[in-house]
Write an enzyme that holds these catalytic residues in place. Structure first.
Site, PDB file in Angstrom:
ATOM      1  N   LEU A   1       0.850  -1.192   0.000  1.00 32.50           N
ATOM      2  CA  LEU A   1       0.000   0.000   0.000  1.00 32.50           C
ATOM      3  C   LEU A   1       0.889   1.246   0.000  1.00 32.50           C
ATOM      4  O   LEU A   1       1.805   1.357   0.811  1.00 32.50           O
ATOM      5  CB  LEU A   1      -0.943   0.004   1.203  1.00 32.50           C
ATOM      6  CG  LEU A   1      -1.966   1.141   1.167  1.00 32.50           C
ATOM      7  CD1 LEU A   1      -3.366   0.636   1.527  1.00 32.50           C
ATOM      8  CD2 LEU A   1      -1.586   2.293   2.085  1.00 32.50           C
ATOM      9  N   ILE A   2       0.604   2.136  -0.953  1.00 32.19           N
ATOM     10  CA  ILE A   2       1.445   3.344  -1.105  1.00 32.19           C
ATOM     11  C   ILE A   2       0.570   4.589  -0.946  1.00 32.19           C
ATOM     12  O   ILE A   2      -0.517   4.669  -1.533  1.00 32.19           O
ATOM     13  CB  ILE A   2       2.116   3.377  -2.502  1.00 32.19           C
ATOM     14  CG1 ILE A   2       2.773   2.037  -2.820  1.00 32.19           C
ATOM     15  CG2 ILE A   2       3.120   4.525  -2.620  1.00 32.19           C
ATOM     16  CD1 ILE A   2       3.177   1.879  -4.285  1.00 32.19           C
TER      17      ILE A   2
ATOM     18  N   SER B   1      -0.803  10.269  -6.679  1.00 35.14           N
ATOM     19  CA  SER B   1      -1.344  11.060  -7.802  1.00 35.14           C
ATOM     20  C   SER B   1      -0.228  11.609  -8.682  1.00 35.14           C
ATOM     21  O   SER B   1      -0.474  11.990  -9.824  1.00 35.14           O
ATOM     22  CB  SER B   1      -2.202  12.214  -7.272  1.00 35.14           C
ATOM     23  OG  SER B   1      -1.386  13.158  -6.612  1.00 35.14           O
TER      24      SER B   1
ATOM     25  N   GLY C   1       4.505  12.190  -9.110  1.00 31.91           N
ATOM     26  CA  GLY C   1       5.867  12.068  -8.587  1.00 31.91           C
ATOM     27  C   GLY C   1       6.328  10.675  -8.189  1.00 31.91           C
ATOM     28  O   GLY C   1       6.089   9.678  -8.881  1.00 31.91           O
ATOM     29  N   ILE C   2       7.002  10.618  -7.061  1.00 30.93           N
ATOM     30  CA  ILE C   2       7.674   9.399  -6.602  1.00 30.93           C
ATOM     31  C   ILE C   2       6.655   8.286  -6.321  1.00 30.93           C
ATOM     32  O   ILE C   2       6.849   7.139  -6.731  1.00 30.93           O
ATOM     33  CB  ILE C   2       8.530   9.715  -5.338  1.00 30.93           C
ATOM     34  CG1 ILE C   2       9.632  10.732  -5.686  1.00 30.93           C
ATOM     35  CG2 ILE C   2       9.122   8.451  -4.748  1.00 30.93           C
ATOM     36  CD1 ILE C   2      10.408  11.293  -4.489  1.00 30.93           C
TER      37      ILE C   2
ATOM     38  N   TYR D   1      10.125  22.362   6.769  1.00 26.65           N
ATOM     39  CA  TYR D   1      10.098  21.073   6.054  1.00 26.65           C
ATOM     40  C   TYR D   1      11.171  20.153   6.632  1.00 26.65           C
ATOM     41  O   TYR D   1      10.930  18.987   6.939  1.00 26.65           O
ATOM     42  CB  TYR D   1      10.323  21.319   4.559  1.00 26.65           C
ATOM     43  CG  TYR D   1      10.460  20.042   3.750  1.00 26.65           C
ATOM     44  CD1 TYR D   1       9.347  19.275   3.437  1.00 26.65           C
ATOM     45  CD2 TYR D   1      11.712  19.596   3.309  1.00 26.65           C
ATOM     46  CE1 TYR D   1       9.466  18.098   2.699  1.00 26.65           C
ATOM     47  CE2 TYR D   1      11.846  18.427   2.574  1.00 26.65           C
ATOM     48  CZ  TYR D   1      10.714  17.680   2.273  1.00 26.65           C
ATOM     49  OH  TYR D   1      10.842  16.524   1.547  1.00 26.65           O
TER      50      TYR D   1
HETATM   51  N1  LIG Z   1      10.921  15.984  -4.886  1.00 27.41           N
HETATM   52  C1  LIG Z   1      11.955  16.025  -4.062  1.00 27.41           C
HETATM   53  O1  LIG Z   1      12.940  16.733  -4.312  1.00 27.41           O
HETATM   54  C2  LIG Z   1      11.961  15.167  -2.840  1.00 27.41           C
HETATM   55  C3  LIG Z   1      10.806  14.638  -2.285  1.00 27.41           C
HETATM   56  N2  LIG Z   1      10.872  13.890  -1.132  1.00 27.41           N
HETATM   57  C4  LIG Z   1       9.657  13.325  -0.535  1.00 27.41           C
HETATM   58  O2  LIG Z   1       9.052  12.426  -1.461  1.00 27.41           O
HETATM   59  C5  LIG Z   1       7.667  12.327  -1.186  1.00 27.41           C
HETATM   60  C6  LIG Z   1       6.887  12.458  -2.484  1.00 27.41           C
HETATM   61  O3  LIG Z   1       7.091  13.752  -3.026  1.00 27.41           O
HETATM   62  P1  LIG Z   1       7.181  14.053  -4.597  1.00 27.41           P
HETATM   63  O4  LIG Z   1       6.766  12.885  -5.361  1.00 27.41           O
HETATM   64  O5  LIG Z   1       8.482  14.664  -4.851  1.00 27.41           O
HETATM   65  O6  LIG Z   1       6.114  15.248  -4.707  1.00 27.41           O
HETATM   66  P2  LIG Z   1       4.677  15.367  -5.406  1.00 27.41           P
HETATM   67  O7  LIG Z   1       4.177  16.707  -5.007  1.00 27.41           O
HETATM   68  O8  LIG Z   1       4.775  15.014  -6.842  1.00 27.41           O
HETATM   69  O9  LIG Z   1       3.823  14.216  -4.687  1.00 27.41           O
HETATM   70  C7  LIG Z   1       3.354  14.326  -3.376  1.00 27.41           C
HETATM   71  C8  LIG Z   1       2.181  13.399  -3.221  1.00 27.41           C
HETATM   72  O10 LIG Z   1       1.716  13.471  -1.859  1.00 27.41           O
HETATM   73  C9  LIG Z   1       0.328  13.647  -1.912  1.00 27.41           C
HETATM   74  N3  LIG Z   1      -0.245  14.227  -0.711  1.00 27.41           N
HETATM   75  C10 LIG Z   1      -0.057  15.454  -0.178  1.00 27.41           C
HETATM   76  N4  LIG Z   1      -0.832  15.598   0.916  1.00 27.41           N
HETATM   77  C11 LIG Z   1      -1.511  14.436   1.073  1.00 27.41           C
HETATM   78  C12 LIG Z   1      -2.454  13.959   1.996  1.00 27.41           C
HETATM   79  N5  LIG Z   1      -2.903  14.726   3.019  1.00 27.41           N
HETATM   80  N6  LIG Z   1      -2.930  12.692   1.865  1.00 27.41           N
HETATM   81  C13 LIG Z   1      -2.522  11.903   0.853  1.00 27.41           C
HETATM   82  N7  LIG Z   1      -1.662  12.305  -0.078  1.00 27.41           N
HETATM   83  C14 LIG Z   1      -1.152  13.551   0.033  1.00 27.41           C
HETATM   84  C15 LIG Z   1       0.079  14.509  -3.139  1.00 27.41           C
HETATM   85  O11 LIG Z   1      -1.290  14.443  -3.486  1.00 27.41           O
HETATM   86  P3  LIG Z   1      -2.100  15.692  -4.170  1.00 27.41           P
HETATM   87  O12 LIG Z   1      -1.855  15.555  -5.640  1.00 27.41           O
HETATM   88  O13 LIG Z   1      -3.521  15.415  -3.782  1.00 27.41           O
HETATM   89  O14 LIG Z   1      -1.539  16.934  -3.573  1.00 27.41           O
HETATM   90  C16 LIG Z   1       1.000  13.790  -4.112  1.00 27.41           C
HETATM   91  O15 LIG Z   1       0.398  12.621  -4.603  1.00 27.41           O
HETATM   92  C17 LIG Z   1       7.357  13.409  -0.148  1.00 27.41           C
HETATM   93  O16 LIG Z   1       7.270  12.800   1.129  1.00 27.41           O
HETATM   94  C18 LIG Z   1       8.574  14.332  -0.210  1.00 27.41           C
HETATM   95  O17 LIG Z   1       8.789  14.968   1.015  1.00 27.41           O
HETATM   96  C19 LIG Z   1      12.059  13.610  -0.515  1.00 27.41           C
HETATM   97  C20 LIG Z   1      13.226  14.094  -1.018  1.00 27.41           C
HETATM   98  C21 LIG Z   1      13.265  14.921  -2.199  1.00 27.41           C
HETATM   99  C1  LIG Z   2      21.373  25.919  -1.551  1.00 24.27           C
HETATM  100  C2  LIG Z   2      22.304  24.995  -0.835  1.00 24.27           C
HETATM  101  C3  LIG Z   2      22.147  23.655  -0.856  1.00 24.27           C
HETATM  102  C4  LIG Z   2      20.896  23.156  -1.472  1.00 24.27           C
HETATM  103  C5  LIG Z   2      20.277  22.013  -1.286  1.00 24.27           C
HETATM  104  C6  LIG Z   2      19.020  21.655  -1.874  1.00 24.27           C
HETATM  105  C7  LIG Z   2      18.358  22.562  -2.821  1.00 24.27           C
HETATM  106  C8  LIG Z   2      18.475  20.475  -1.502  1.00 24.27           C
HETATM  107  C9  LIG Z   2      17.186  20.042  -1.856  1.00 24.27           C
HETATM  108  C10 LIG Z   2      16.699  18.917  -1.314  1.00 24.27           C
HETATM  109  C11 LIG Z   2      15.337  18.514  -1.446  1.00 24.27           C
HETATM  110  C12 LIG Z   2      14.411  19.174  -2.385  1.00 24.27           C
HETATM  111  C13 LIG Z   2      14.878  17.571  -0.589  1.00 24.27           C
HETATM  112  C14 LIG Z   2      13.522  17.180  -0.462  1.00 24.27           C
HETATM  113  O1  LIG Z   2      13.155  16.492   0.458  1.00 24.27           O
HETATM  114  C15 LIG Z   2      23.192  22.747  -0.255  1.00 24.27           C
HETATM  115  C16 LIG Z   2      23.564  21.666  -1.210  1.00 24.27           C
HETATM  116  C17 LIG Z   2      22.732  22.159   1.052  1.00 24.27           C
HETATM  117  C18 LIG Z   2      24.498  23.487   0.029  1.00 24.27           C
HETATM  118  C19 LIG Z   2      24.281  24.781   0.694  1.00 24.27           C
HETATM  119  C20 LIG Z   2      23.437  25.673  -0.132  1.00 24.27           C
END
Ligand SMILES: NC(=O)C1=CN([C@@H]2O[C@H](COP(=O)(O)OP(=O)(O)OC[C@H]3O[C@@H](n4cnc5c(N)ncnc54)[C@H](OP(=O)(O)O)[C@@H]3O)[C@@H](O)[C@H]2O)C=CC1
Ligand SMILES: CC1=C(/C=C/C(C)=C/C=C/C(C)=C/C=O)C(C)(C)CCC1
Length: 318
Positions: free
Chosen positions: A11-12, A16, A18-19, A158
């Site tokens: 179950l994921i 909708s 992204g990941i 965050y």
């Molecule tokens: N993208 C990145 O750079 C990174 C992302 N992550 C993590 O990966 C995970 C997925 O994010 P990502 O795929 O990037 O982003 P997206 O915004 O593409 O996907 C996020 C998903 O979470 C859903 N969501 C948000 N709120 C709720 C809720 N209350 N109940 C159920 N579903 C919900 C959204 O649904 P809806 O369409 O309805 O909003 C969407 O399906 C997150 O936990 C994020 O923190 C971690 C590291 C990096």
């Molecule tokens: C600007 C900046 C940085 C940016 C990091 C970024 C942009 C990370 C994004 C991570 C995400 C989106 C995670 C989601 O969960 C570093 C490399 C720390 C170095 C210091 C300055």
């Protein structure tokens, strides 16, 4: 159907886009049909992209259910509708981002991030874990982030929500081990999804009331361009993260922590190399305010040093 064993029910949350969407499709398309994927999302009107990507697995190895991680009722109803409430693998993926100077973010916005990223994950685990413990089997995956290990400027809230998840999981993992339930964190760096687009759209329309002019300038003119640069140079795809997640699920001894982007190993290494914390704070300060456009090159050099000298390992998609 997989030969020599039952299909695993996965179950994921948050499928909708992204990941979550990519993990659902990758597992549903498994050649050996080892998984039955229950892909959930809070608004089923957003199902088209997933259904299209799932192709002929939709209705076969992939089914859809509605689930909002912020609602007790929605979570309970969803899990109750699963046959015998039997879930082998729970993937907590749903999450939201929040970017900008803290002075201009309302307490309600901050609470929404914790309600989704932290309490949403806790709510899911509370609902599914007791059955796993009874069966002495199961695997819980939590989509954390590199920001669950190291704070990143202007991502304060965050980051805090992902640190909270890491602390919760570190504590839970010990108890769960006693019940043969595995717990793994996936810790991606930047990934090209709507997460990035949604945040950049927010930034474009926000005026950041409450923050002083210098702070807004550092955020908009220094952090945002650097962050775009980092995303472009170092960003992974949601497919990469899905492949890493599948590897973790299929490992006979899954790791607890799984960084997916080796370019972020220096960030974590610095933290543990200097217990005063000064090395991390000053390196990020220099990277952001002094290296500017050379930031991702500097990060690549740091990565080579860390990976070869300290032999830090990440999980790779291939
Ligand atoms: N993208 C990145 O750079 C990174 C992302 N992550 C993590 O990966 C995970 C997925 O994010 P990502 O795929 O990037 O982003 P997206 O915004 O593409 O996907 C996020 C998903 O979470 C859903 N969501 C948000 N709120 C709720 C809720 N209350 N109940 C159920 N579903 C919900 C959204 O649904 P809806 O369409 O309805 O909003 C969407 O399906 C997150 O936990 C994020 O923190 C971690 C590291 C990096
Ligand atoms: C600007 C900046 C940085 C940016 C990091 C970024 C942009 C990370 C994004 C991570 C995400 C989106 C995670 C989601 O969960 C570093 C490399 C720390 C170095 C210091 C300055």
């Amino acid at each position: 159907m997989a030969s020599g064993g039952e299909q695993k029910v996965v179950l994921i949350t948050g499928c909708s886009s992204g990941i979550g969407l990519r993990i659902a499709v990758l597992l549903a398309r498994d050649e050996l049909k080892r998984y039955h994927v229950i892909a959930t999302m809070r608004d089923l009107r957003k199902k088209d992209r997933l259904v299209e990507a799932a192709g002929d697995t939709y209705g076969q190895t992939l089914t859809l259910l509605s689930l909002d991680v912020c609602s007790d009722d929605s979570v309970r109803k969803c899990i109750d509708s699963v046959k015998d409430r039997h879930i082998d693998i729970l993937i907590n993926n749903a999450g939201v981002g929040l970017l900008g100077p803290v002075e201009s973010i309302s307490m309600d916005e901050m609470k929404k991030v914790f309600e989704t990223n932290f309490f949403g994950t806790v709510r899911m685990i509370k609902e599914v874990m007791p059955d796993m413990k009874k069966r002495r089997a199961g695997h819980i995956i939590v989509m954390s982030s590199v920001m669950g290990l190291q704070g990143v400027v202007f991502n304060d809230v965050y980051t805090a929500s992902k640190f909270a998840i890491e602390g919760f999981c570190e504590s839970m993992a010990v108890q769960l081990l006693k019940f043969n339930v595995k717990l793994s964190l996936i810790e991606p760096g930047p990934v090209h999804t709507e997460f990035e687009t949604k945040m950049m759209e927010e930034v474009a329309k926000m005026e950041y009331p409450g923050a002083d002019a210098d702070t807004v300038r550092y955020f908009k003119d220094v952090y945002i361009p650097s962050s775009i640069d980092i995303f472009e140079a170092l960003g992974q795809t949601p497919e990469d993260i899905a492949k890493c997640t599948k590897k973790v699920i299929e490992s006979s001894r899954p790791r607890f922590r799984n960084l997916t982007n080796s370019l972020y190993t220096p960030i974590v290494a610095m933290k543990y190399a200097d217990e005063s914390g000064g090395l991390s704070v000053h390196t990020f300060y220099n990277l952001l305010f002094n290296f500017g456009s050379l930031m991702h090159i500097t990060m690549s050099i740091l990565k080579c040093l860390t990976c070869s000298c300290l032999r830090r390992r990440t999980i790779s998609p291939d």
